[in-house]
Design a protein around this motif. Sequence first.
Motif, PDB file in Angstrom:
ATOM      1  N   SER A  13       0.848  -1.199   0.000  1.00  0.00           N
ATOM      2  CA  SER A  13       0.000   0.000   0.000  1.00  0.00           C
ATOM      3  C   SER A  13       0.881   1.244   0.000  1.00  0.00           C
ATOM      4  O   SER A  13       1.494   1.575  -1.010  1.00  0.00           O
ATOM      5  N   ALA A  14       0.970   1.947   1.124  1.00  0.00           N
ATOM      6  CA  ALA A  14       1.781   3.175   1.152  1.00  0.00           C
ATOM      7  C   ALA A  14       3.247   2.852   1.443  1.00  0.00           C
ATOM      8  O   ALA A  14       4.152   3.216   0.689  1.00  0.00           O
ATOM      9  N   ALA A  15       3.471   2.157   2.565  1.00  0.00           N
ATOM     10  CA  ALA A  15       4.839   1.991   3.057  1.00  0.00           C
ATOM     11  C   ALA A  15       5.652   0.992   2.232  1.00  0.00           C
ATOM     12  O   ALA A  15       6.837   1.233   1.957  1.00  0.00           O
ATOM     13  N   GLN A  36       1.694  -8.388  -2.265  1.00  0.00           N
ATOM     14  CA  GLN A  36       0.567  -7.546  -1.843  1.00  0.00           C
ATOM     15  C   GLN A  36      -0.719  -8.362  -1.855  1.00  0.00           C
ATOM     16  O   GLN A  36      -1.112  -8.910  -2.889  1.00  0.00           O
ATOM     17  N   LYS A  37      -1.359  -8.414  -0.705  1.00  0.00           N
ATOM     18  CA  LYS A  37      -2.589  -9.206  -0.559  1.00  0.00           C
ATOM     19  C   LYS A  37      -3.742  -8.633  -1.393  1.00  0.00           C
ATOM     20  O   LYS A  37      -4.508  -9.361  -2.002  1.00  0.00           O
ATOM     21  N   SER A  38      -3.860  -7.324  -1.416  1.00  0.00           N
ATOM     22  CA  SER A  38      -4.976  -6.687  -2.134  1.00  0.00           C
ATOM     23  C   SER A  38      -4.744  -6.738  -3.641  1.00  0.00           C
ATOM     24  O   SER A  38      -3.617  -6.907  -4.090  1.00  0.00           O
ATOM     25  N   SER A  45      -4.821   6.147   0.055  1.00  0.00           N
ATOM     26  CA  SER A  45      -5.936   6.005   1.015  1.00  0.00           C
ATOM     27  C   SER A  45      -6.477   7.359   1.468  1.00  0.00           C
ATOM     28  O   SER A  45      -7.673   7.500   1.722  1.00  0.00           O
ATOM     29  N   CYS A  46      -5.586   8.342   1.564  1.00  0.00           N
ATOM     30  CA  CYS A  46      -6.031   9.657   2.054  1.00  0.00           C
ATOM     31  C   CYS A  46      -7.072  10.261   1.118  1.00  0.00           C
ATOM     32  O   CYS A  46      -7.837  11.137   1.523  1.00  0.00           O
ATOM     33  N   ALA A  90       1.387 -13.129   2.069  1.00  0.00           N
ATOM     34  CA  ALA A  90       2.482 -13.804   2.771  1.00  0.00           C
ATOM     35  C   ALA A  90       1.861 -14.528   3.962  1.00  0.00           C
ATOM     36  O   ALA A  90       1.146 -13.920   4.761  1.00  0.00           O
ATOM     37  N   GLY A 123       0.825  -2.972   7.542  1.00  0.00           N
ATOM     38  CA  GLY A 123      -0.172  -1.973   7.934  1.00  0.00           C
ATOM     39  C   GLY A 123      -1.053  -2.377   9.090  1.00  0.00           C
ATOM     40  O   GLY A 123      -0.617  -3.063  10.025  1.00  0.00           O
ATOM     41  N   ALA A 124      -2.295  -1.970   8.982  1.00  0.00           N
ATOM     42  CA  ALA A 124      -3.212  -2.145  10.103  1.00  0.00           C
ATOM     43  C   ALA A 124      -4.601  -2.512   9.594  1.00  0.00           C
ATOM     44  O   ALA A 124      -4.927  -2.303   8.429  1.00  0.00           O
ATOM     45  N   LEU A 142     -13.979   2.406   6.349  1.00  0.00           N
ATOM     46  CA  LEU A 142     -13.416   3.048   5.155  1.00  0.00           C
ATOM     47  C   LEU A 142     -11.905   2.919   5.245  1.00  0.00           C
ATOM     48  O   LEU A 142     -11.212   3.792   5.762  1.00  0.00           O
TER      49      LEU A 142
HETATM   50  C1  LIG Z   1      -9.790   7.001   4.783  1.00  0.00           C
HETATM   51  C2  LIG Z   1      -8.363   7.265   5.159  1.00  0.00           C
HETATM   52  C3  LIG Z   1      -7.881   8.559   5.131  1.00  0.00           C
HETATM   53  C4  LIG Z   1      -6.561   8.808   5.522  1.00  0.00           C
HETATM   54  N1  LIG Z   1      -6.114  10.095   5.456  1.00  0.00           N
HETATM   55  C5  LIG Z   1      -4.827  10.345   5.805  1.00  0.00           C
HETATM   56  C6  LIG Z   1      -4.300  11.664   5.713  1.00  0.00           C
HETATM   57  O1  LIG Z   1      -4.996  12.595   5.311  1.00  0.00           O
HETATM   58  N2  LIG Z   1      -3.006  11.861   6.086  1.00  0.00           N
HETATM   59  C7  LIG Z   1      -2.210  10.829   6.525  1.00  0.00           C
HETATM   60  O2  LIG Z   1      -1.034  11.039   6.843  1.00  0.00           O
HETATM   61  N3  LIG Z   1      -2.693   9.568   6.620  1.00  0.00           N
HETATM   62  C8  LIG Z   1      -3.965   9.312   6.268  1.00  0.00           C
HETATM   63  N4  LIG Z   1      -4.439   8.023   6.352  1.00  0.00           N
HETATM   64  C9  LIG Z   1      -3.566   6.972   6.897  1.00  0.00           C
HETATM   65  C10 LIG Z   1      -2.677   6.363   5.834  1.00  0.00           C
HETATM   66  O3  LIG Z   1      -3.442   5.953   4.732  1.00  0.00           O
HETATM   67  C11 LIG Z   1      -1.975   5.151   6.458  1.00  0.00           C
HETATM   68  O4  LIG Z   1      -1.148   5.629   7.480  1.00  0.00           O
HETATM   69  C12 LIG Z   1      -1.166   4.399   5.428  1.00  0.00           C
HETATM   70  O5  LIG Z   1      -2.017   3.818   4.470  1.00  0.00           O
HETATM   71  C13 LIG Z   1      -0.383   3.297   6.115  1.00  0.00           C
HETATM   72  O6  LIG Z   1       0.325   2.636   5.117  1.00  0.00           O
HETATM   73  P1  LIG Z   1       0.904   1.191   5.295  1.00  0.00           P
HETATM   74  O7  LIG Z   1       1.481   0.814   3.983  1.00  0.00           O
HETATM   75  O8  LIG Z   1       1.778   1.184   6.493  1.00  0.00           O
HETATM   76  O9  LIG Z   1      -0.327   0.249   5.681  1.00  0.00           O
HETATM   77  P2  LIG Z   1      -1.680  -0.071   4.939  1.00  0.00           P
HETATM   78  O10 LIG Z   1      -2.157   1.091   4.143  1.00  0.00           O
HETATM   79  O11 LIG Z   1      -2.551  -0.662   5.994  1.00  0.00           O
HETATM   80  O12 LIG Z   1      -1.272  -1.202   3.897  1.00  0.00           O
HETATM   81  C14 LIG Z   1      -0.832  -2.455   4.251  1.00  0.00           C
HETATM   82  C15 LIG Z   1      -0.978  -3.342   3.038  1.00  0.00           C
HETATM   83  O13 LIG Z   1      -0.408  -4.598   3.358  1.00  0.00           O
HETATM   84  C16 LIG Z   1      -1.189  -5.622   2.801  1.00  0.00           C
HETATM   85  N5  LIG Z   1      -0.996  -6.821   3.602  1.00  0.00           N
HETATM   86  C17 LIG Z   1      -1.346  -7.041   4.900  1.00  0.00           C
HETATM   87  N6  LIG Z   1      -0.982  -8.272   5.288  1.00  0.00           N
HETATM   88  C18 LIG Z   1      -0.384  -8.848   4.224  1.00  0.00           C
HETATM   89  C19 LIG Z   1       0.197 -10.125   4.011  1.00  0.00           C
HETATM   90  N7  LIG Z   1       0.240 -11.053   4.970  1.00  0.00           N
HETATM   91  N8  LIG Z   1       0.720 -10.391   2.791  1.00  0.00           N
HETATM   92  C20 LIG Z   1       0.689  -9.452   1.815  1.00  0.00           C
HETATM   93  N9  LIG Z   1       0.149  -8.237   1.970  1.00  0.00           N
HETATM   94  C21 LIG Z   1      -0.384  -7.931   3.157  1.00  0.00           C
HETATM   95  C22 LIG Z   1      -2.614  -5.104   2.862  1.00  0.00           C
HETATM   96  O14 LIG Z   1      -3.412  -5.696   1.853  1.00  0.00           O
HETATM   97  C23 LIG Z   1      -2.423  -3.602   2.640  1.00  0.00           C
HETATM   98  O15 LIG Z   1      -2.642  -3.219   1.310  1.00  0.00           O
HETATM   99  C24 LIG Z   1      -5.736   7.746   5.948  1.00  0.00           C
HETATM  100  C25 LIG Z   1      -6.227   6.443   5.965  1.00  0.00           C
HETATM  101  C26 LIG Z   1      -7.521   6.185   5.569  1.00  0.00           C
HETATM  102  C27 LIG Z   1      -8.045   4.769   5.592  1.00  0.00           C
END
Ligand SMILES: Cc1cc2nc3c(=O)[nH]c(=O)nc-3n(C[C@H](O)[C@H](O)[C@H](O)COP(=O)(O)OP(=O)(O)OC[C@H]3O[C@@H](n4cnc5c(N)ncnc54)[C@H](O)[C@@H]3O)c2cc1C
Length: 297
Positions: A13-15, A36-38, A45-46, A90, A123-124, A142
């Motif tokens: 996703s993002a990170a 990536q699971k999705s 997402s923002c 994974a 992520g979460a 959402l």
């Molecule tokens: C509606 C909304 C609005 C937001 N607005 C803001 C904003 O304005 N400003 C801001 O700073 N932040 C905002 N955020 C927060 C920001 O989107 C999150 O902090 C960010 O998405 C976190 O990224 P991440 O990659 O760590 O985790 P996630 O976005 O949770 O992504 C994790 C990914 O890992 C995948 N995954 C999980 N487990 C597995 C596995 N076992 N194998 C393979 N893949 C896996 C999932 O499918 C997912 O796609 C918002 C979030 C939402 C939902």
Amino acid sequence: MSNRKQIVVIGGSAAGPKAAARARRLDEYADIIILQKSPDLSMASCGYPYYVGGFFNDRNMLLSTPTGVTRDPEFYFRAKGIIARTETEATAIDRERRTVTCKQLRTGEVDTIPYDKLIIATGATPNRPPISGIDLEGITTLQTMQDTDYLRKIRDEKKVKKAIVIGGGLIGIETCEALHLAGIHITVIELLPQLLSFLDWEMAKLVENHVKSKSANVITQNGVVKFLGENGRLAGVKLQNGTELPCELAVIAVGVTPNVKLAREAGIVIGETSGKLVDEYMQNSDQKIYDVGKRVD
Ligand SMILES: Cc1cc2nc3c(=O)[nH]c(=O)nc-3n(C[C@H](O)[C@H](O)[C@H](O)COP(=O)(O)OP(=O)(O)OC[C@H]3O[C@@H](n4cnc5c(N)ncnc54)[C@H](O)[C@@H]3O)c2cc1C
């Protein structure tokens, strides 16, 4: 295996993609694989609430670069030399053998991928409190593209008249705005005495008054104790104080919990606040493994 490093990133996703792109800049020869699971990659997402609210109508803007190129596996391969496997979960990390087992969710095919360095960016997951009736049709969060598509469809169909947003934090308030713009009457329900708990009370009151000025309803110091259903569909909610509010849609926005199952099962140390413990280099208790996007204890 060649002596090129193999870097595996779990989560796209993002990170995850950011970490993969950074790894590519640091090492132009490494083999880099994202799992990536999705179905989608590198989602904005923002922007979800703004697409739901109709600020823009092109769904692909959530998935594309500023120049309009979709960030799909082909883009990652051509632009960055990174292999991205979508709909691939994974399922286990073997730290001794340094492998990740993964499953292609459409075909069921299982694969084991070796790594020199592993980056966990899973992520979460949004919290879904164990409230009676929570599995009724019409209750969502959402958090994902799928949630976003569901809410956008509701907006476009214009059938839902009343919705409840549970949680008056940032996502709750953004969802409230989006659904209000979709012509839906909203009630925000917040357990605490104020919206946006990180604000001073006076500031939070300004936000509350603004929300109310848009004809939305705000109920504080109260919570949902039951979802009421009719034929499997949401028909209303019951609050702690006994009030019943009719609604056809409820969006739960009461925080998230870090996805640590995979790491925990691999014996990686989990911290007191349920995130993984990392050092200043974002390495966790196994120095071959990095974590991103998680709370640092
Ligand atoms: C509606 C909304 C609005 C937001 N607005 C803001 C904003 O304005 N400003 C801001 O700073 N932040 C905002 N955020 C927060 C920001 O989107 C999150 O902090 C960010 O998405 C976190 O990224 P991440 O990659 O760590 O985790 P996630 O976005 O949770 O992504 C994790 C990914 O890992 C995948 N995954 C999980 N487990 C597995 C596995 N076992 N194998 C393979 N893949 C896996 C999932 O499918 C997912 O796609 C918002 C979030 C939402 C939902």
